[in-house]
Enzyme design. Sequence first.
Site, short mmCIF file in Angstrom:
data_model
loop_
_atom_site.label_atom_id
_atom_site.label_comp_id
_atom_site.label_asym_id
_atom_site.label_seq_id
_atom_site.Cartn_x
_atom_site.Cartn_y
_atom_site.Cartn_z
CG ASN A 16 -8.78 8.17 1.77
OD1 ASN A 16 -9.87 7.71 1.46
ND2 ASN A 16 -7.71 7.49 2.14
NE ARG A 57 -10.38 10.47 5.67
CZ ARG A 57 -9.32 9.54 5.67
NH1 ARG A 57 -8.16 9.90 6.08
NH2 ARG A 57 -9.37 8.37 5.47
CG HIS A 59 -1.70 1.26 1.46
ND1 HIS A 59 -3.13 1.18 1.43
CD2 HIS A 59 -1.29 2.51 1.64
CE1 HIS A 59 -3.53 2.35 1.45
NE2 HIS A 59 -2.56 3.21 1.66
P1 ADP Z 1 -10.84 1.42 3.10
O1 ADP Z 1 -11.18 2.57 2.33
O2 ADP Z 1 -12.02 0.54 3.61
O3 ADP Z 1 -9.62 1.54 3.98
P2 ADP Z 1 -9.17 0.38 0.64
O4 ADP Z 1 -9.82 0.17 -0.62
O5 ADP Z 1 -8.38 1.76 0.89
O6 ADP Z 1 -10.42 0.11 1.85
O7 ADP Z 1 -8.31 -0.91 1.09
C1 ADP Z 1 -7.87 -1.10 2.26
C2 ADP Z 1 -6.59 -2.20 2.35
O8 ADP Z 1 -7.25 -3.37 1.87
C3 ADP Z 1 -5.72 -1.95 1.47
O9 ADP Z 1 -4.50 -1.04 1.91
C4 ADP Z 1 -5.32 -3.31 0.94
O10 ADP Z 1 -4.48 -3.95 2.21
C5 ADP Z 1 -6.37 -4.28 0.98
N1 ADP Z 1 -6.90 -4.16 -0.35
C6 ADP Z 1 -8.04 -3.35 -1.02
N2 ADP Z 1 -8.21 -3.47 -2.30
C7 ADP Z 1 -7.49 -4.64 -2.50
C8 ADP Z 1 -7.26 -5.57 -3.69
N3 ADP Z 1 -7.67 -5.24 -4.83
N4 ADP Z 1 -6.16 -6.56 -3.91
C9 ADP Z 1 -5.48 -6.74 -2.41
N5 ADP Z 1 -5.62 -6.16 -1.39
C10 ADP Z 1 -6.78 -4.84 -1.50
#
Ligand code: ADP
Length: 454
Positions: free
Chosen positions: A290, A292, A208
Amino acid sequence: MFKKILIANRGEIALRIIWACRELGIQTVAVYSTADADSLHVKFADEDVCIGPPRNTDSYLNIGAVIAAAEITDADAIHPGYGFLAESAHFAEVCEACKIRFIGPGPNVIRLMGDKARARETMLAAGVPIIPGSRGTISDEQEALRVAAKIGYPVIVKAAAGGGGRGMRLVSSPDDLAAAMSAARTEAKAAFGVPDVYVEKYLKAPRHIEFQVLGDAFGNVVTLGERECSIQRRHQKILEESPSTALTPKLRRRMAEATLKVARSVGYQNAGTVEMLLDEDGRFYFMEMNTRIQVEHPVTEMVTGIDLIKEQIKIAAGESLSFRQEDVQQLGHSIECRINAEDPETFAPSPGRITTFHLPGGPGVRVDTAAHPECTVPPYYDSMIAKLITRGNNRMEAISRMRRSLEVMVVEGIRTNIPLHRRIMGDPDFIRGNLDTGFLERLLERGEAAAAAS
Ligand code: ADP
């Protein structure tokens, strides 16, 4: 410039905003629920208004009460912090209608990015790579099966309105897709009020990586570089750092260019974060934006020397950015550990009265917190009680400063995840910068295996 800002938040971020306002010579108004009457943000603000009982929906999410507090105190602007009303397009609209400046982007951009399926479509049109998946939201199971077969399993079903790691379901085979969709829809409806979901490929062992942006009202957009947030538990970040050990200068440049494209394509104003996933082959994909300030903004401040909250306020007041892209430098390395009031083994929340509270200090150490000895951590809100941040001239120095800080940080009366952070700091993979979003799960499994063997 604003004369008075109301802070529609609590805890460490409310205090953080108060410090920025003091440096800018701006008066502050704290709002609080009855559970927070003795909190430091109430003590240190110039004025304070109680906005209701402990429950979020009765206080910090109560738009009428927050706006009334701003009107009574004659505040010119509202800083929403993160969480609560920070990503409510409706709240931003109400502020506008009441002639109170909302410190953040406009309601349309908040609404667009708050719908992850629409945001994906917008990014695709702007030429930014997105994770392979459905076009828009999906309600039909047959269509979901077709999309999943095309992109290949495993896939992830995600809530369009999702956040905080909720409303996501991992699906490894076609047999499980229908049930996962229905569960994700129910969860999304309950948590966010909107049942819409979409499907995308589940990347194996991604990292990430997110980029900070700032945009002003004159079309100037800059990025302040990346943060790596791969250390997560159940998709929630617990440790962040900047810069990322995964990026070469070339990859950083390409991701920065994509970030600027995202921000420019929507005319982004104020501070925002473009979240991306980086796969094992070095390909990156837009995940979400995001709109914010983020919890982990201090690591960016530590390496760039730029105060993000002050920039947010200046941008909202109509000032142009005082620096250009070429003036931004990432110097040294910074790490943030989120200290949560929770059981280090079961991760169950551990609210209550803090008896002893001792903070580390010395060169390169920053602590953002609203906790203090004899304070009470209420059970109603997020369990994060402090952010321990270190900076070093290089990553190893930031790690050794974090280690010595974690050794002397004492929180008694409640349980915290400090022992977990100490373990991470000693882990060979962490030290090598060998990270992906599965890192923490592997670390915890090794701990369990070792406990079982002893
Ligand atoms: P939220 O907005 O609920 O925090 P995100 O879309 O930002 O959700 O995703 C949070 C985490 O979930 C990411 O940092 C990653 O670890 C995991 N994740 C999300 N989408 C994927 C994906 N397509 N493949 C693998 N991991 C994912």
